[in-house]
Design an enzyme around this catalytic site. Sequence first.
Site, PDB file in Angstrom:
ATOM      1  N   GLY A 198      -2.671  -1.210  -6.878  1.00  0.00           N
ATOM      2  CA  GLY A 198      -1.514  -2.205  -7.307  1.00  0.00           C
ATOM      3  C   GLY A 198      -2.094  -3.304  -8.462  1.00  0.00           C
ATOM      4  O   GLY A 198      -3.425  -3.528  -7.803  1.00  0.00           O
ATOM      5  N   GLN A 213      -9.085  -6.246 -10.119  1.00  0.00           N
ATOM      6  CA  GLN A 213      -9.296  -4.347  -9.862  1.00  0.00           C
ATOM      7  C   GLN A 213      -9.124  -3.754 -10.781  1.00  0.00           C
ATOM      8  O   GLN A 213      -9.548  -2.721 -11.113  1.00  0.00           O
ATOM      9  CB  GLN A 213      -9.037  -4.961  -8.254  1.00  0.00           C
ATOM     10  CG  GLN A 213      -9.916  -3.688  -8.028  1.00  0.00           C
ATOM     11  CD  GLN A 213      -9.316  -3.447  -6.251  1.00  0.00           C
ATOM     12  OE1 GLN A 213     -10.277  -4.263  -5.887  1.00  0.00           O
ATOM     13  NE2 GLN A 213      -8.301  -3.618  -5.555  1.00  0.00           N
ATOM     14  N   GLN A 270       3.139  -9.390  -0.777  1.00  0.00           N
ATOM     15  CA  GLN A 270       2.142  -8.722   0.345  1.00  0.00           C
ATOM     16  C   GLN A 270      -0.101  -8.234   0.578  1.00  0.00           C
ATOM     17  O   GLN A 270      -0.122  -7.948  -0.512  1.00  0.00           O
ATOM     18  CB  GLN A 270       2.659  -7.498   0.902  1.00  0.00           C
ATOM     19  CG  GLN A 270       3.956  -7.508   1.008  1.00  0.00           C
ATOM     20  CD  GLN A 270       5.109  -6.308   1.666  1.00  0.00           C
ATOM     21  OE1 GLN A 270       4.589  -5.242   1.686  1.00  0.00           O
ATOM     22  NE2 GLN A 270       6.148  -6.648   2.029  1.00  0.00           N
ATOM     23  N   LYS A 283      -0.991  -6.328  -7.741  1.00  0.00           N
ATOM     24  CA  LYS A 283      -1.646  -7.701  -7.261  1.00  0.00           C
ATOM     25  C   LYS A 283      -3.172  -7.480  -7.336  1.00  0.00           C
ATOM     26  O   LYS A 283      -3.182  -8.826  -7.609  1.00  0.00           O
ATOM     27  CB  LYS A 283      -0.631  -7.458  -5.131  1.00  0.00           C
ATOM     28  CG  LYS A 283      -0.943  -8.301  -5.058  1.00  0.00           C
ATOM     29  CD  LYS A 283      -2.844  -7.823  -4.043  1.00  0.00           C
ATOM     30  CE  LYS A 283      -2.833  -9.863  -2.836  1.00  0.00           C
ATOM     31  NZ  LYS A 283      -4.085  -9.199  -2.417  1.00  0.00           N
ATOM     32  N   ASP A 284      -3.639  -6.956  -7.076  1.00  0.00           N
ATOM     33  CA  ASP A 284      -4.937  -7.127  -7.367  1.00  0.00           C
ATOM     34  C   ASP A 284      -5.399  -6.639  -8.841  1.00  0.00           C
ATOM     35  O   ASP A 284      -6.162  -5.888  -9.024  1.00  0.00           O
ATOM     36  CB  ASP A 284      -6.283  -5.838  -6.963  1.00  0.00           C
ATOM     37  CG  ASP A 284      -5.960  -6.717  -4.699  1.00  0.00           C
ATOM     38  OD1 ASP A 284      -6.296  -8.108  -4.786  1.00  0.00           O
ATOM     39  OD2 ASP A 284      -5.580  -5.882  -4.530  1.00  0.00           O
ATOM     40  N   ARG A 301      -4.450  -9.506   3.883  1.00  0.00           N
ATOM     41  CA  ARG A 301      -5.282 -11.371   4.513  1.00  0.00           C
ATOM     42  C   ARG A 301      -3.858 -12.418   5.078  1.00  0.00           C
ATOM     43  O   ARG A 301      -3.847 -13.263   5.063  1.00  0.00           O
ATOM     44  CB  ARG A 301      -6.078 -11.743   3.289  1.00  0.00           C
ATOM     45  CG  ARG A 301      -7.551 -10.980   3.666  1.00  0.00           C
ATOM     46  CD  ARG A 301      -8.352 -11.910   2.926  1.00  0.00           C
ATOM     47  NE  ARG A 301      -9.947 -11.441   2.511  1.00  0.00           N
ATOM     48  CZ  ARG A 301     -10.273 -10.613   1.906  1.00  0.00           C
ATOM     49  NH1 ARG A 301      -9.511  -9.904   1.383  1.00  0.00           N
ATOM     50  NH2 ARG A 301     -11.074  -9.762   2.546  1.00  0.00           N
ATOM     51  N   HIS A 318       1.714  -0.875  -0.197  1.00  0.00           N
ATOM     52  CA  HIS A 318       0.177   0.317   0.039  1.00  0.00           C
ATOM     53  C   HIS A 318       1.412   1.495   0.026  1.00  0.00           C
ATOM     54  O   HIS A 318       0.617   1.845  -0.396  1.00  0.00           O
ATOM     55  CB  HIS A 318      -0.789   0.264   1.405  1.00  0.00           C
ATOM     56  CG  HIS A 318      -1.907  -1.352   1.359  1.00  0.00           C
ATOM     57  ND1 HIS A 318      -2.316  -1.926   1.989  1.00  0.00           N
ATOM     58  CD2 HIS A 318      -3.106  -1.858   0.374  1.00  0.00           C
ATOM     59  CE1 HIS A 318      -2.898  -3.241   2.349  1.00  0.00           C
ATOM     60  NE2 HIS A 318      -3.373  -2.521   0.864  1.00  0.00           N
TER      61      HIS A 318
END
Length: 255
Positions: free
Chosen positions: A118, A124, A155, A120-121, A158, A8
Amino acid sequence: MGALHGGHLSLVEKAGRHATKTIASIFVNPTQFAPGEDFDTYPRDESADRAKLDSAGCDLVYLPTVEEMYPEGTRTNVRVEQMSDLLDGIYRPHFFYGVATVVARLFLHVQPDVAVFGEKDYQQLQIIRRMVKDLGFPIEVLGGETTRDADGLAQSSRNLYLSPEERRAAGAMQAALHRAAMRLSIGAMPSDVLQEARDLIMASGFREMNYVSLVDPASLEDLPDAPLPHGTVARLLGAAWLGKTRLIDNISVTR
């Protein structure tokens, strides 16, 4: 949604390189959770999050309430069709409609020039890009590179749910995707590569496989089961359960 980590904060730092002021929102969005999911237990630590954002150079933290985001009597939602029903949308059919709605509202409240999400998602990120284009938001959407621990695990808030034993096994997903990307880059057959990746992930101790898929990076649609043509850029995405924790990851593939 809070429980901030290095990934983040890297988005805040990237925003600072593209804008004169940086704003971060923290809002655990109830419309992204289905009944029985972890809304009530989702990790929250507002004071720690605010301190981390301050250290990363964030100028303003926006902390709306549920009532501010969803005024009484709200009837309007945002749906990005098709893309929201693939991959994670198959297993969490409510999720991306909640994402699109809350992000559209945050954009209207904050009115940014640049927004950083990000990679990572990845699904989305692409859905938000599509929404911004379709609705004509005057916003540049940038992707932030996935931040990983030393063993390759992406990272995630969760990750706090993982037991020590599960944490030791968790890096196997990224390792399997990396091997798959290398094989695809030299012309291996996708169906063989994807099955091997699924098998490697499950053999490492994951309890349930949702998907490992090779998709067009813009549309998120599955690519044909044929060696990638030279010059192709694709995306590998995976999702699986490790104990009670659902982990997702993705990696770029270039032939």
